[in-house]
Every structure is written in C-alpha cells, then in structure tokens.
Design a protein around this motif. Structure first.
Motif, PDB file in Angstrom:
ATOM      1  N   GLY A 228      45.933  49.694  56.731  1.00 14.49           N
ATOM      2  CA  GLY A 228      47.027  49.993  55.809  1.00 14.49           C
ATOM      3  C   GLY A 228      46.526  50.404  54.449  1.00 14.49           C
ATOM      4  O   GLY A 228      47.048  51.350  53.828  1.00 14.49           O
ATOM      5  N   LEU A 229      45.488  49.704  53.955  1.00 14.52           N
ATOM      6  CA  LEU A 229      44.908  50.066  52.668  1.00 14.52           C
ATOM      7  C   LEU A 229      44.255  51.440  52.734  1.00 14.52           C
ATOM      8  O   LEU A 229      44.405  52.262  51.812  1.00 14.52           O
ATOM      9  N   TRP A 230      43.554  51.710  53.808  1.00 20.07           N
ATOM     10  CA  TRP A 230      42.918  53.014  54.013  1.00 20.07           C
ATOM     11  C   TRP A 230      43.980  54.116  54.061  1.00 20.07           C
ATOM     12  O   TRP A 230      43.819  55.187  53.475  1.00 20.07           O
ATOM     13  N   LEU A 231      45.072  53.831  54.757  1.00 16.69           N
ATOM     14  CA  LEU A 231      46.159  54.797  54.872  1.00 16.69           C
ATOM     15  C   LEU A 231      46.769  55.087  53.504  1.00 16.69           C
ATOM     16  O   LEU A 231      47.162  56.223  53.198  1.00 16.69           O
ATOM     17  N   ALA A 232      46.833  54.054  52.659  1.00 19.24           N
ATOM     18  CA  ALA A 232      47.450  54.211  51.337  1.00 19.24           C
ATOM     19  C   ALA A 232      46.559  54.973  50.373  1.00 19.24           C
ATOM     20  O   ALA A 232      47.046  55.745  49.536  1.00 19.24           O
ATOM     21  N   ILE A 235      44.143  58.686  53.051  1.00 13.49           N
ATOM     22  CA  ILE A 235      44.623  59.623  54.067  1.00 13.49           C
ATOM     23  C   ILE A 235      45.896  60.292  53.581  1.00 13.49           C
ATOM     24  O   ILE A 235      46.860  59.622  53.202  1.00 13.49           O
ATOM     25  N   GLU A 236      45.895  61.627  53.604  1.00 12.33           N
ATOM     26  CA  GLU A 236      47.083  62.366  53.197  1.00 12.33           C
ATOM     27  C   GLU A 236      48.190  62.240  54.236  1.00 12.33           C
ATOM     28  O   GLU A 236      47.927  62.112  55.422  1.00 12.33           O
ATOM     29  N   GLY A 237      49.434  62.293  53.748  1.00  9.53           N
ATOM     30  CA  GLY A 237      50.576  62.270  54.638  1.00  9.53           C
ATOM     31  C   GLY A 237      51.203  63.642  54.770  1.00  9.53           C
ATOM     32  O   GLY A 237      50.631  64.661  54.350  1.00  9.53           O
ATOM     33  N   TYR A 238      52.394  63.686  55.326  1.00  5.97           N
ATOM     34  CA  TYR A 238      53.118  64.937  55.557  1.00  5.97           C
ATOM     35  C   TYR A 238      54.563  64.746  55.115  1.00  5.97           C
ATOM     36  O   TYR A 238      55.107  63.641  55.181  1.00  5.97           O
ATOM     37  N   ALA A 239      55.184  65.835  54.703  1.00  7.01           N
ATOM     38  CA  ALA A 239      56.590  65.778  54.299  1.00  7.01           C
ATOM     39  C   ALA A 239      57.255  67.109  54.586  1.00  7.01           C
ATOM     40  O   ALA A 239      56.635  68.184  54.448  1.00  7.01           O
ATOM     41  N   LEU A 240      58.509  67.053  55.015  1.00 14.46           N
ATOM     42  CA  LEU A 240      59.316  68.261  55.171  1.00 14.46           C
ATOM     43  C   LEU A 240      59.814  68.697  53.792  1.00 14.46           C
ATOM     44  O   LEU A 240      60.194  67.863  52.964  1.00 14.46           O
ATOM     45  N   VAL A 241      59.804  69.995  53.550  1.00 11.48           N
ATOM     46  CA  VAL A 241      60.241  70.511  52.250  1.00 11.48           C
ATOM     47  C   VAL A 241      61.391  71.490  52.467  1.00 11.48           C
ATOM     48  O   VAL A 241      61.544  72.092  53.529  1.00 11.48           O
ATOM     49  N   GLY A 242      62.196  71.649  51.444  1.00  9.67           N
ATOM     50  CA  GLY A 242      63.319  72.573  51.522  1.00  9.67           C
ATOM     51  C   GLY A 242      64.436  72.019  52.387  1.00  9.67           C
ATOM     52  O   GLY A 242      64.505  70.826  52.694  1.00  9.67           O
ATOM     53  N   GLU A 243      65.320  72.868  52.800  1.00 10.90           N
ATOM     54  CA  GLU A 243      66.453  72.463  53.623  1.00 10.90           C
ATOM     55  C   GLU A 243      65.982  72.228  55.054  1.00 10.90           C
ATOM     56  O   GLU A 243      65.352  73.078  55.671  1.00 10.90           O
ATOM     57  N   VAL A 244      66.297  71.059  55.578  1.00 15.58           N
ATOM     58  CA  VAL A 244      65.879  70.680  56.916  1.00 15.58           C
ATOM     59  C   VAL A 244      67.065  70.829  57.861  1.00 15.58           C
ATOM     60  O   VAL A 244      68.112  70.218  57.671  1.00 15.58           O
ATOM     61  N   VAL A 245      66.910  71.669  58.881  1.00 16.80           N
ATOM     62  CA  VAL A 245      67.956  71.864  59.881  1.00 16.80           C
ATOM     63  C   VAL A 245      67.770  70.820  60.973  1.00 16.80           C
ATOM     64  O   VAL A 245      66.761  70.807  61.672  1.00 16.80           O
ATOM     65  N   THR A 246      68.749  69.910  61.093  1.00 19.28           N
ATOM     66  CA  THR A 246      68.627  68.819  62.060  1.00 19.28           C
ATOM     67  C   THR A 246      69.360  69.070  63.365  1.00 19.28           C
ATOM     68  O   THR A 246      69.198  68.328  64.322  1.00 19.28           O
ATOM     69  N   ASP A 247      70.213  70.094  63.416  1.00 21.47           N
ATOM     70  CA  ASP A 247      70.967  70.323  64.634  1.00 21.47           C
ATOM     71  C   ASP A 247      70.742  71.716  65.214  1.00 21.47           C
ATOM     72  O   ASP A 247      71.550  72.229  65.959  1.00 21.47           O
TER      73      ASP A 247
END
Length: 387
Positions: A228-232, A235-247
């Motif tokens: 958990g500490l290593w992850l924090a 390690i880089e994470g990921y994120a959705l940007v802009g308008e997210v189409v869910t359907d």
C-alpha cells in the motif's frame, strides 16, 4: 419495451463488475484454503498418517471449490470479452503455469496413496505443494502487474498488441512490486489454509498449522502495508478525463485516459472505499490473534474477512479500470467500455439470479454434512475410501 431494457446498460456493467469480484473472492475464500493446505502439507505433516490427515481435510471439497475458478473464468469470457482476450494472451505463460499446477493437484490427490513407497508418496506430497503454492503466488503477481499497468495497445479494429516477446513478457511480470504482491497472496492463502487445518484437525497437526499461520499472517500484514505504501508513493495511477460515456458501445478507444500521480487519488474522490483495506488489515490481525489463541471457527472467519478486504481494496481502488495499459493509456479497459452487449449481460444476470443461490445452498449443505474433524484413527481405519 424490450425486457432487457428494464435495467440500464451502465447499471448492468456495474453489477457484472461486482459479480466478477464476488466470484474471485469466492474462489479465494474456498479454493484458497485448499491451496494453502497444499502449500503447508510438507511442513505440518511429519509422518505419512499425518499427511494423509491433512490431505483428507480438503479431499471431499477441493473439486467443488475449484468450480469458483471456472465460474470466474467463464464470467470474464462472457461478460468482459476484451478483458479475457487481452489478459489471457498477454499472461499466456503465467496462465499456463497456473493451469499446469492446478492440473498437477488432482493427479497428486488420486495417485499419492496408490503405492506404499515412501519416496512415491513424498514426491506426490511435493506435487501438492506446487499445486497450492504456485497458483497462489502467480495470482498475486498478476494483480501486482495489473496495478502497474500492462504493456499492450489496441489497434483501431480492437486487436491487442503486446510489447516484446512472450518470453520477455513473462520475465517482465516478475518485477519487484509484482513479486511483493505475489508473496502477499501466497502468505495470505497459507494463513487461510492454516486456519482451515486449525478447524479440521487436532493435536500436533493443528498446533503446527497455527504456528505457521500466525507467522504467515504477520507476513501478510507487513507485505500488504508495504504494498500500500509502495502504491501510494511509487506507482502511477490512471484516470478517465473529459466526458465519460457510460451507456455507449464497448470500445475502449472512445475514452480518454491520463496517468495520475498515484492510485490513492481514488480515496480522495471516494473516501468510503477506505473500508476495504481496513477490513483487510483488521481481518488478518484478528485471524492471527485467533490462531495464537487456538480459535477454530473464529480463525477461519477472520481469515475470510481479511481476504475479502484485501481483494476488494484492489478492485475499489482501480474502479472503473479493469486492465490499464502502460503502453497506451487510451487502450485501457474499463467497466464502461469493455463489456458484452446490453442483452448478453441481462440474460447472464437472469441465469445467475436463478442458479447462484442454488450453488450457494448446495455448497452450504455439503459443508454442513462434512462438518467435524479428520482424525488419524479415521484415516487409518478407512484406507480404502480415503486418500
């Protein structure tokens, strides 16, 4: 109105993301103690009779428990086809190693007691050790690689391409963070197996299992916190940007993905998910405490809680990502863009609502019938019917 439109597409996707987690957690909670017992076999059983006792604690249930693994693979294939295609091709050699180990296990169960030879039986005992320890380790290594991102990209026609050869990809899986996750997975399931042996055996076998389980439980805690500490911090994470189409249709290339400083930004956006790692840590602490105090049912239940929290923390931290891409973040697979069609998810849900309760009821009945300890007298008195 068409029947499957009664439930929104995006809601169905989330439901199947949850069900995938349920199947994986169910596999870890059931077949997990089978693998843990296999990994413990050469160390808690000093004599042939003791090892037969250990084997027969899981002998009647291991085949049924392994069904959760089949269900999980089937659910991924049917509900998340891009995930199945990309992960099974990219982790090909790792998957082969897991399947080879899982195939070795039933052969060892069936052949181990066919001859009286001590060397013969010892060989199959170590085969059971491999069949338990190898999958437990590699499953954790796979999770560690998923958290870091997997080096693949999708072409415009959604074919996946990987960076490097299969050989290079397999060695690339064995990076330091992934190996740490693998060791956490292995020690966690060893603790779970020790808790099962504490419930199903008595005397020296139970005492040795609880001693080893206490140590592996502390190792699980230390490794989980370090990961958990290593992850924090590293390690880089990921994120959705802009308008997210869910359907919309399932096409990952329709989404925009960026790298973030850390996966733990998810906890700032959804603070309630912190309950998962808290359950993981609390469950494992209480499992170690129960093992040291000789708790039987409590040790197994707390171990299950620790597994629930640890696995849930990975899924909740990554949501909505399922398989991020380190090579091309835009190709990352998420809950919103890598599922089957609306109709398929609905039909599968109807089938699941009907049959999953039946499976759970039958499994509960089997465990109630088989309740009780396996003793040396029982094993030696039933040499023709027990392993």
């Amino acid at each position: 109105m068409i029947l499957f439109e009664l439930i929104d597409y995006d809601i169905l996707r989330v439901i199947w993301w949850l069900l995938m987690g349920v199947l994986l957690i169910g596999f870890a909670m059931t077949d997990g103690f089978d693998m843990g017992v296999g990994a413990l076999l050469p160390f808690v059983g000093r004599t042939d009779v003791e090892r037969r006792v250990v084997i027969n604690t899981v002998g009647p249930v291991w085949e049924g428990n392994q069904v959760w693994f089949i269900l999980g693979g089937g659910a991924i294939f049917a509900a998340w086809p891009p995930l199945y295609a990309v992960s099974f091709s990219g982790f090909y050699l790792a998957m082969f190693a897991i399947l080879a180990a899982l195939i070795l296990r039933p052969v060892a169960f069936k052949y181990r007691s066919k001859r009286e030879s001590a060397r013969w039986r010892s060989t199959w005992d170590w085969a059971l050790f491999i069949g338990g320890a190898v999958p437990a380790l590699i499953f954790g290594v796979a999770v560690g690689n998923v958290l870091q991102g997997v080096p693949f990209e999708l072409t415009p026609d959604l074919f996946s391409r990987y960076e490097g050869s299969y050989y290079g990809k397999f060695l690339g899986l064995l990076n330091p963070f992934a190996l740490l996750c693998g060791l956490v997975s292995l020690s966690m399931l060893i603790t779970h197996g020790a808790a099962w042996l504490g419930l199903k055996t008595e005397g020296e076998i139970a005492r040795r299992a609880r001693t080893i389980g206490s140590i592996s439980g502390l190792a699980t805690l230390a490794g989980y916190l370090l990961a958990g500490l290593w992850l924090a911090l590293g390690i880089e994470g990921y994120a959705l940007v802009g308008e997210v189409v869910t359907d919309g249709p399932s096409n990952p290339l329709y989404s925009e993905v960026s790298r973030t400083a850390t996966w733990l930004s998810a906890y700032a956006a959804r603070p309630w998910i912190a309950i998962a790692p808290l359950l993981g840590v609390t469950g494992m602490i209480l499992a170690v405490r129960a093992l040291r105090r000789g708790g039987e049912v409590s040790g197994l239940l707390w171990s299950k809680l620790g597994i629930l929290g640890a696995i849930s923390s990975v899924g909740l931290t990554m949501f909505p990502f399922i398989l991020p891409s380190s090579l091309d973040p835009r190709s990352s697979l998420t809950v919103w863009d890598s599922s089957s069609s609306h109709r398929t998810l609905f039909i599968m849900l109807v089938v699941t609502v009907i049959f999953l309760p039946l499976i759970l009821a039958y499994t509960s009945w089997v465990y109630s019938v088989l309740w009780g300890k396996v003793t040396e007298d029982e094993v030696t008195g039933n040499s023709d019917s027990l392993y």
